[in-house]
Write a protein that holds these residues in place. Structure first.
Motif: not given
Length: 107
Positions: A8-25
């Protein structure tokens, strides 16, 4: 930190810089990783796996298992799966392991 919280923490941090579709994948890949690692651990229902207990061998085995099960995985999707695992492994190295240890992805 338990595995679910780490993801969860990794994905929260990824949302700040990565495109939404990448985070969802990455969410889909890491949810499957969590399921497999917890099933592999064979613990009691509701027992959580520690993120610190995840090894490079665990991640390689997960990838091997995924590729065997996903017969129609395109080269682009395969690359995204690997990138999701590498991204999470690098994050774990930064967040939960002493700087003097060998990186998770190199073990």
């Amino acid at each position: 930190m338990n595995l679910e919280s780490a993801i969860q923490q990794y994905l929260i941090e990824a949302k700040e810089t990565a495109p939404r579709d990448q985070v969802e994948f990455h969410l889909a890949v890491l949810a499957r990783l969590q399921e497999e690692l917890e099933a592999e651990a064979g613990g009691e229902e509701g027992e959580e796996r520690s993120a610190d207990a995840v090894s490079g061998a665990d991640l390689r085995e997960f990838l091997r298992t995924w590729y065997r099960a996903e017969e129609e995985l395109s080269p682009a999707a395969a690359k995204q799966v690997v990138n999701a695992i590498l991204g999470f492994a690098a994050w774990l190295d930064r967040k939960s392991r002493p700087a003097t240890t060998v990186p998770l992805w190199a073990s």
